[in-house]
Each structure stands twice: as structure tokens, then as C-alpha cells.
Motif scaffolding. Structure first.
Motif, PDB file in Angstrom:
ATOM      1  N   TYR A 114       0.830  -1.218   0.000  1.00 23.97           N
ATOM      2  CA  TYR A 114       0.000   0.000   0.000  1.00 23.97           C
ATOM      3  C   TYR A 114       0.863   1.266   0.000  1.00 23.97           C
ATOM      4  N   ILE A 115       2.086   1.161   0.513  1.00 26.75           N
ATOM      5  CA  ILE A 115       3.012   2.301   0.499  1.00 26.75           C
ATOM      6  C   ILE A 115       3.666   2.409  -0.880  1.00 26.75           C
ATOM      7  N   ILE A 116       4.151   1.275  -1.383  1.00 29.21           N
ATOM      8  CA  ILE A 116       4.823   1.260  -2.695  1.00 29.21           C
ATOM      9  C   ILE A 116       3.861   1.734  -3.791  1.00 29.21           C
ATOM     10  N   ASP A 117       2.574   1.438  -3.623  1.00 26.77           N
ATOM     11  CA  ASP A 117       1.567   1.866  -4.603  1.00 26.77           C
ATOM     12  C   ASP A 117       1.408   3.390  -4.673  1.00 26.77           C
ATOM     13  N   GLN A 118       1.940   4.096  -3.658  1.00 24.25           N
ATOM     14  CA  GLN A 118       1.850   5.567  -3.660  1.00 24.25           C
ATOM     15  C   GLN A 118       3.088   6.220  -4.294  1.00 24.25           C
ATOM     16  N   ILE A 119       3.992   5.372  -4.794  1.00 25.19           N
ATOM     17  CA  ILE A 119       5.217   5.867  -5.436  1.00 25.19           C
ATOM     18  C   ILE A 119       5.045   5.755  -6.945  1.00 25.19           C
ATOM     19  N   ASP A 120       5.589   6.710  -7.677  1.00 22.52           N
ATOM     20  CA  ASP A 120       5.588   6.653  -9.144  1.00 22.52           C
ATOM     21  C   ASP A 120       6.141   5.289  -9.581  1.00 22.52           C
ATOM     22  N   PRO A 121       5.331   4.477 -10.316  1.00 25.45           N
ATOM     23  CA  PRO A 121       5.770   3.122 -10.694  1.00 25.45           C
ATOM     24  C   PRO A 121       7.094   3.102 -11.462  1.00 25.45           C
ATOM     25  N   ALA A 122       7.401   4.172 -12.191  1.00 26.38           N
ATOM     26  CA  ALA A 122       8.666   4.238 -12.926  1.00 26.38           C
ATOM     27  C   ALA A 122       9.870   4.324 -11.977  1.00 26.38           C
ATOM     28  N   LYS A 123       9.581   4.665 -10.707  1.00 29.32           N
ATOM     29  CA  LYS A 123      10.648   4.821  -9.717  1.00 29.32           C
ATOM     30  C   LYS A 123      10.750   3.620  -8.773  1.00 29.32           C
ATOM     31  N   VAL A 124      10.034   2.548  -9.100  1.00 22.28           N
ATOM     32  CA  VAL A 124      10.085   1.326  -8.281  1.00 22.28           C
ATOM     33  C   VAL A 124      10.782   0.241  -9.079  1.00 22.28           C
ATOM     34  N   LYS A 125      11.859  -0.299  -8.523  1.00 25.28           N
ATOM     35  CA  LYS A 125      12.665  -1.296  -9.245  1.00 25.28           C
ATOM     36  C   LYS A 125      12.669  -2.630  -8.491  1.00 25.28           C
ATOM     37  N   ARG A 126      12.618  -3.708  -9.250  1.00 27.63           N
ATOM     38  CA  ARG A 126      12.816  -5.050  -8.678  1.00 27.63           C
ATOM     39  C   ARG A 126      13.969  -5.700  -9.418  1.00 27.63           C
ATOM     40  N   PRO A 127      15.085  -5.957  -8.735  1.00 24.71           N
ATOM     41  CA  PRO A 127      16.243  -6.529  -9.423  1.00 24.71           C
ATOM     42  C   PRO A 127      15.933  -7.937  -9.942  1.00 24.71           C
ATOM     43  N   PRO A 128      16.676  -8.388 -10.970  1.00 25.46           N
ATOM     44  CA  PRO A 128      16.498  -9.758 -11.444  1.00 25.46           C
ATOM     45  C   PRO A 128      16.871 -10.770 -10.357  1.00 25.46           C
ATOM     46  N   GLU A 129      16.412 -11.990 -10.551  1.00 25.87           N
ATOM     47  CA  GLU A 129      16.487 -13.020  -9.510  1.00 25.87           C
ATOM     48  C   GLU A 129      17.904 -13.293  -8.990  1.00 25.87           C
ATOM     49  N   GLU A 130      18.896 -13.218  -9.875  1.00 25.26           N
ATOM     50  CA  GLU A 130      20.257 -13.566  -9.432  1.00 25.26           C
ATOM     51  C   GLU A 130      20.894 -12.471  -8.578  1.00 25.26           C
ATOM     52  N   VAL A 131      20.234 -11.315  -8.504  1.00 25.05           N
ATOM     53  CA  VAL A 131      20.744 -10.195  -7.703  1.00 25.05           C
ATOM     54  C   VAL A 131      20.243 -10.321  -6.265  1.00 25.05           C
ATOM     55  N   HIS A 132      21.161 -10.508  -5.336  1.00 26.62           N
ATOM     56  CA  HIS A 132      20.794 -10.528  -3.919  1.00 26.62           C
ATOM     57  C   HIS A 132      21.251  -9.214  -3.294  1.00 26.62           C
ATOM     58  N   ILE A 133      20.331  -8.525  -2.660  1.00 29.58           N
ATOM     59  CA  ILE A 133      20.716  -7.268  -1.997  1.00 29.58           C
ATOM     60  C   ILE A 133      19.673  -6.935  -0.934  1.00 29.58           C
ATOM     61  N   GLU A 134      20.144  -6.535   0.266  1.00 30.82           N
ATOM     62  CA  GLU A 134      19.237  -6.151   1.342  1.00 30.82           C
ATOM     63  C   GLU A 134      19.619  -4.773   1.860  1.00 30.82           C
ATOM     64  N   GLY A 135      18.618  -4.049   2.352  1.00 30.92           N
ATOM     65  CA  GLY A 135      18.811  -2.653   2.743  1.00 30.92           C
ATOM     66  C   GLY A 135      19.856  -2.424   3.818  1.00 30.92           C
ATOM     67  N   GLY A 136      20.066  -3.419   4.683  1.00 27.95           N
ATOM     68  CA  GLY A 136      21.066  -3.270   5.733  1.00 27.95           C
ATOM     69  C   GLY A 136      22.477  -3.150   5.196  1.00 27.95           C
ATOM     70  N   ASP A 137      22.665  -3.593   3.949  1.00 27.57           N
ATOM     71  CA  ASP A 137      23.976  -3.525   3.305  1.00 27.57           C
ATOM     72  C   ASP A 137      24.166  -2.268   2.467  1.00 27.57           C
ATOM     73  N   VAL A 138      23.138  -1.429   2.346  1.00 26.05           N
ATOM     74  CA  VAL A 138      23.186  -0.309   1.400  1.00 26.05           C
ATOM     75  C   VAL A 138      23.087   1.026   2.142  1.00 26.05           C
ATOM     76  N   MET A 139      24.094   1.887   1.917  1.00 32.31           N
ATOM     77  CA  MET A 139      24.103   3.198   2.574  1.00 32.31           C
ATOM     78  C   MET A 139      24.426   4.306   1.587  1.00 32.31           C
ATOM     79  N   PRO A 140      23.424   5.085   1.178  1.00 33.18           N
ATOM     80  CA  PRO A 140      23.723   6.275   0.365  1.00 33.18           C
ATOM     81  C   PRO A 140      24.458   7.289   1.249  1.00 33.18           C
ATOM     82  N   TRP A 141      25.530   7.842   0.733  1.00 35.92           N
ATOM     83  CA  TRP A 141      26.276   8.846   1.508  1.00 35.92           C
ATOM     84  C   TRP A 141      26.818   9.885   0.537  1.00 35.92           C
ATOM     85  N   ASN A 142      25.954  10.863   0.202  1.00 36.51           N
ATOM     86  CA  ASN A 142      26.306  11.957  -0.706  1.00 36.51           C
ATOM     87  C   ASN A 142      26.680  11.393  -2.081  1.00 36.51           C
ATOM     88  N   ASP A 143      27.942  11.556  -2.511  1.00 38.19           N
ATOM     89  CA  ASP A 143      28.296  11.046  -3.844  1.00 38.19           C
ATOM     90  C   ASP A 143      28.613   9.550  -3.831  1.00 38.19           C
TER      91      ASP A 143
END
Length: 306
Positions: A114-143
Motif C-alpha cells: 500500500y506504500i509502494i503503490d503511492q510511489i511513481d511506478p517508474a521509480k520502483v525497481k525489482r532486481p532480477p532473480e540472481e541479484v541478492h541485496i538487502e537494505g542493511g547492506d546499502v548506505m547512500p552517503w552523498n556522492d
């Protein structure tokens, strides 16, 4: 519509998905444990009970209310662990990336549909199956985008290895303008003190130019050196093995100068205050028994632009 904006870990937070401990389900069996810390507590009979975890999450929610942050919660799934929303997705810039999580946890994504449905669908990505990635491993930090990974040939043997080299490559291709820096993390199936489940278990930026770091969480010393050179050694709070086990690096920033921490993190909390941070201490020790803490139970959607 929700206008996503996440470029770092510490700008003023405006909207977040906070997990829930309601109807968390029975204590898992030994076979069902996803990580060595949960396993340790299942075996010891000290696995957290729902009532205590609900209280801890409510304390976190109260801090968000205090700072006027819009809080979304997952829809309830009966008898199901929905605490760690950080695992199931993450935002970089204005893009929501659904995580390819352990297959047993797919329903957690459905609960925030219900939250994702409020986001522009063009801005929602689902990686292909062989891609494993979880948010705890990802940190945006400026550049930069910092990504925790595990490069061992035995990757598939580790349920504690959550982001693979394909995951790193996927982010590089999605954000060619960013410096995507990967970190090879120490993994263990049996000893939680030697298991950096995600990058936020051994490192997290705080404030404008500071960070919390555990040197022993990195397999390659040059990865640790990279962060020391980037932040400056004097700006990094170094935690010890036992503090890493208690998840000292898994705090959560509401603003450059406001940090939510566990109230028992005395040494860290004193350092933060001495460096000018406002420290919002809450009880979160029961939830930490599942090898996750404050950052793990949040999925930030909107932070202020700098």
C-alpha cells in the motif's frame, strides 16, 4: 504520491516505514533461525517475547512523533516477524528498490504494498532473480553508495551473506553517477560476535562527517582504511567486538544532530553527547537478540535535501 528523497543517512527525516512486532509469531525452532544471534537465544531460552518487543518499538515510534516524522507501518500478517523493514527494500535518491530477500520473507514486501503503490511506478525497481541485496547492506552517503557484500566462493553456503557481487553491480548500473564502494564483510553461521550480517552491523555514518566503525567486521583491511581516509580517524568512534555483538553501530539518525540509540550503549552515548549530538535513548535490547537493531527496523522514504 510519495516523493522519495534519500541521499544520505543523516539529513532531517520526514517519512519512514517502521516495522511492527505485533503478532510476531512463536519463537522459531533452531532449524528456522536465520542468524547466529537468534540461534544463540533460541538455544538459551532467552529469545525475546512479543510483548517486550511491542513496547520497544512503541518507544521508537514515540521518538518519531516527537520529531514530527510521518510513520508508515506494514499491514499485519498473523504470526509473522515484520520487525526488520530495512531488509525488504531501500531508497536511493528518488528510487525505491525492492530487495530480493530470503524466499521465506517475500510476504513482508506484500505488507508494504500500500506504500509502494503511492510511489511513481517508474521509480520502483525489482532486481532480477540472481541479484541478492538487502537494505542493511546499502548506505547512500552523498556522492557515494556504500555496500556490504561477501565475496567468498562459499557465498551460497552462508544464510548470513545477504548481498552478492551481482547486487553491487546492479547498483553501479542503476546509479552510474555514484561512487559505489563495496566492503567485504566477515560472516559466521555460528558465532554472532564474528558475523557482520549487514554493513550496518559494523559501520554507519552519523552527523555530517562522523561514523561508528568496527574494524574486525571487514575481511580486507583496505576496506577499513578507505573509510578511515574518507572520514578521518578522529571522526570515527571505534567499537569493540562485544559492542559490535550488542549492535552499537546500528543506531538511527533523525537529523544531522539527532540520533536514536539503545539506552545501555553508555560509552557510545557519552561520546555522542560530547560531540554535540542530541541522543534519544530507548530500550531496544530485546529486539537486538534477533541480530537487528534501530536501523534494521526502519526504511526511510524521505529526508530533506541538503
Amino acid at each position: 504520491m510519495i516523493q522519495l528523497n534519500i541521499n544520505d543517512e543523516t539529513s532531517r527525516l520526514r517519512a519512514v516505514v517502521l516495522g511492527t512486532a505485533i503478532s510476531n509469531g512463536p519463537t522459531p525452532t533452531i532449524e528456522e533461525a536465520y542468524d547466529p544471534k537468534s540461534l544463540e537465544h533460541i538455544k538459551a531460552g532467552t529469545y525475546p517475547v512479543e510483548e517486550d518487543m511491542i513496547k520497544e518499538m512503541e518507544a521508537f515510534n514515540k521518538v518519531f512523533e516527537k520529531y514530527d516524522v510521518k510513520v508508515y507501518r506494514p499491514e499485519l500478517i498473523e504470526n509473522y516477524n515484520q520487525i526488520f523493514t530495512r531488509d525488504i527494500g531501500f531508497v536511493i535518491e528518488d528510487v525505491f528498490i525492492k530487495a530480493n530477500i530470503l524466499p521465506d520473507r517475500e510476504r513482508e514486501l506484500d505488507a508494504i504494498k500500500y506504500i509502494i503503490d503511492q510511489i511513481d511506478p517508474a521509480k520502483v525497481k525489482r532486481p532480477p532473480e540472481e541479484v541478492h541485496i538487502e537494505g542493511g547492506d546499502v548506505m547512500p552517503w552523498n556522492d557515494h553508495v556504500f555496500i556490504g557484500t561477501y565475496k567468498g566462493a562459499d557465498y551460497k553456503d552462508f544464510i548470513t551473506a545477504r548481498t552478492n557481487k551481482e547486487g553491487v553491480q546492479y547498483i553501479k548500473e542503476l546509479f552510474p553517477n555514484k561512487i559505489v564502494k563495496e566492503f567485504n564483510l566477515v560472516k559466521s553461521k555460528t558465532e554472532p560476535r564474528d558475523n557482520a550480517l549487514h554493513l550496518d552491523c559494523c559501520f554507519q555514518p552519523i552527523g555530517v562527517d562522523k561514523g561508528i566503525i568496527y574494524k574486525g567486521g571487514f575481511i580486507d583491511e583496505e576496506d577499513y582504511d578507505y573509510l578511515v581516509n574518507l572520514f578521518g580517524k578522529e571522526n570515527l568512534f571505534h567499537i569493540e567486538r562485544e559492542e559490535m555483538y550488542h549492535m552499537f553501530s546500528n543506531v538511527f539518525s533523525i537529523d544531522h544532530n539527532v540520533i536514536v540509540t539503545e539506552k545501555k550503549f553508555t560509552r557510545l552515548n557519552e561520546w555522542l553527547r560530547s560531540n554535540g549530538f542530541i541522543v534519544e535513548e530507548i530500550p531496544y535490547a530485546e529486539i537486538s537478540k534477533q541480530e537487528g537493531l534501530l536501523r534494521c527496523s526502519t526504511l526511510p522514504l524521505i529526508r530533506d535535501k541538503k
